[in-house]
Scaffold this active site. Sequence first.
Site, short mmCIF file in Angstrom:
data_model
loop_
_atom_site.label_atom_id
_atom_site.label_comp_id
_atom_site.label_asym_id
_atom_site.label_seq_id
_atom_site.Cartn_x
_atom_site.Cartn_y
_atom_site.Cartn_z
CE LYS A 17 -2.60 0.98 3.67
NZ LYS A 17 -2.44 2.38 4.17
CB SER A 18 4.04 2.08 1.73
OG SER A 18 3.59 1.93 3.05
NE ARG A 47 -3.32 9.06 11.51
CZ ARG A 47 -2.96 8.06 10.71
NH1 ARG A 47 -3.89 7.43 9.98
NH2 ARG A 47 -1.72 7.68 10.62
CB SER A 76 4.23 11.23 10.62
OG SER A 76 3.89 10.48 9.47
CD GLN A 95 1.64 9.03 6.87
OE1 GLN A 95 0.98 9.85 7.49
NE2 GLN A 95 1.23 7.79 6.66
CG ASP A 121 2.05 0.77 9.86
OD1 ASP A 121 1.52 1.50 10.72
OD2 ASP A 121 2.17 1.12 8.67
CE LYS A 137 1.58 4.54 12.49
NZ LYS A 137 2.17 4.92 11.17
NE ARG A 193 -0.75 -1.34 8.99
CZ ARG A 193 -0.52 -1.89 7.81
NH1 ARG A 193 -0.56 -3.20 7.68
NH2 ARG A 193 -0.28 -1.14 6.74
CE LYS A 220 -7.20 3.92 7.21
NZ LYS A 220 -5.91 4.14 6.57
#
Length: 440
Positions: free
Chosen positions: A21-22, A134, A177, A179, A319, A346, A392, A418
């Site tokens: 997915k990443s 978040r 993060s 991201q 994760d 998360k 998860r 998801k």
Amino acid sequence: MKAVTIQPFSLNGKVKIPPSKSLCHRVIIAAALSNGQCTINNISMSEDIIATCEIMEKLGAQIKKIPDGLHINGKCASGFSSLGFVNSKLENNVAARNELECNESGSTLRFLIPIGMHSGEKIIFKGKGKLSQRPLKPYYEIFDKQNIKYTTKGGCLPLTIEGKLKPGNFELRGDVSSQFITGLLYELPLLNGDSTIVVTTKMESIGYIDLTLDVLSKFGVTIENNNYREFKIKGNQCYENRDYSVEGDFSQAAFYLAAGVLGGELQCLDVNMESLQGDKVIVDIIKDMGGNISLVDGIIKASKSDLKGSIIDVSQCPDLLPIVAVLGALSVGTTEIINARRARFKESDRIKAITTELNKIGAEVIERGDSLIIHGKPWLVGGIVNSWNDHRIAMALAIASTRCTENLTIEDSGAVKKSYPDFYQDFMRLGGKVNEWTMG
């Protein structure tokens, strides 16, 4: 709300691991920013990936679903001078045109905030579930520094932005993060000037930055990485179109490798042991716990093992915390999972969620500020647990069912959509006994 009841059976056989997915996020964005046609193979259209595709379409890219992948007709930097609004139904609805819905995908939101700002037009990022809460503080600090107008709902989504990023120096923490850094690494090369990202603390989740840099390089974007403390980015670059096939996801393979060592024999297909994915470390984690894992002809095999407790640092792989906690709960001795602070931010507070749910079914898990202490047991008892609307957590609990003495019911089981919509189907193909039903 959906629920599944799982009978305790070990899992056996071969499973094709879904695409990372990443990587799917990163490749779709790069292809959409490129100047031309790209064919991206091995894409799983999970809810998160759909959110990224829909926003990139709104920004002007043309994306067409094909068997096992996507055709993406991208837009180079000049094509993003204004929002694309390719959906003609939205042309006369300014509010709808400017709204970018991220659903519950943190990657979509954080990756696409800088890219969505490229035109300088007013945009509104929206989200659902816990995504609206978040953290986005690193971007707010950049907006304040560059005098970019933005509004939030008490610091949360929806986020309205009016303005575009300017090239320059950007300071970000490395322990919040990765991201945020990825989002900037995608947009800064398109700006009319050079930029530098300075990382002010130790970088966590280095594997995710490696994935970003690798994808950018493959699409023709050059970034100078100075030991993850500084990134130098030349401006006026243009993404080059290319074809790409996405490799299997180690964060998903982790669930099946765990199921194998907990009592079955599983072979994971479509994984790349040369991968840059940080979650590849699950192989070493399981081996360190005494797990029987071997690699033959590119296939990872995991078989029933006598696991022992261990100390596991998840700062680079947060994760993995839920499934590693399951392994610890069913090992001999004590397992300590450390440096897990970011797991609290998360889809759920994963430290609290996995502690609460495993203890419901007979585990002995102690929650600390940024760690877990787990006293292992040979079996769990089963019962009723909840996914906390976290994919998860749901998948980790499903794997725990293979070592329960009674049935395990997972409430809100549909959270797996998801990232892995076919999880329960694959689980059943491997011998799992799953009954799905609707609560109401």
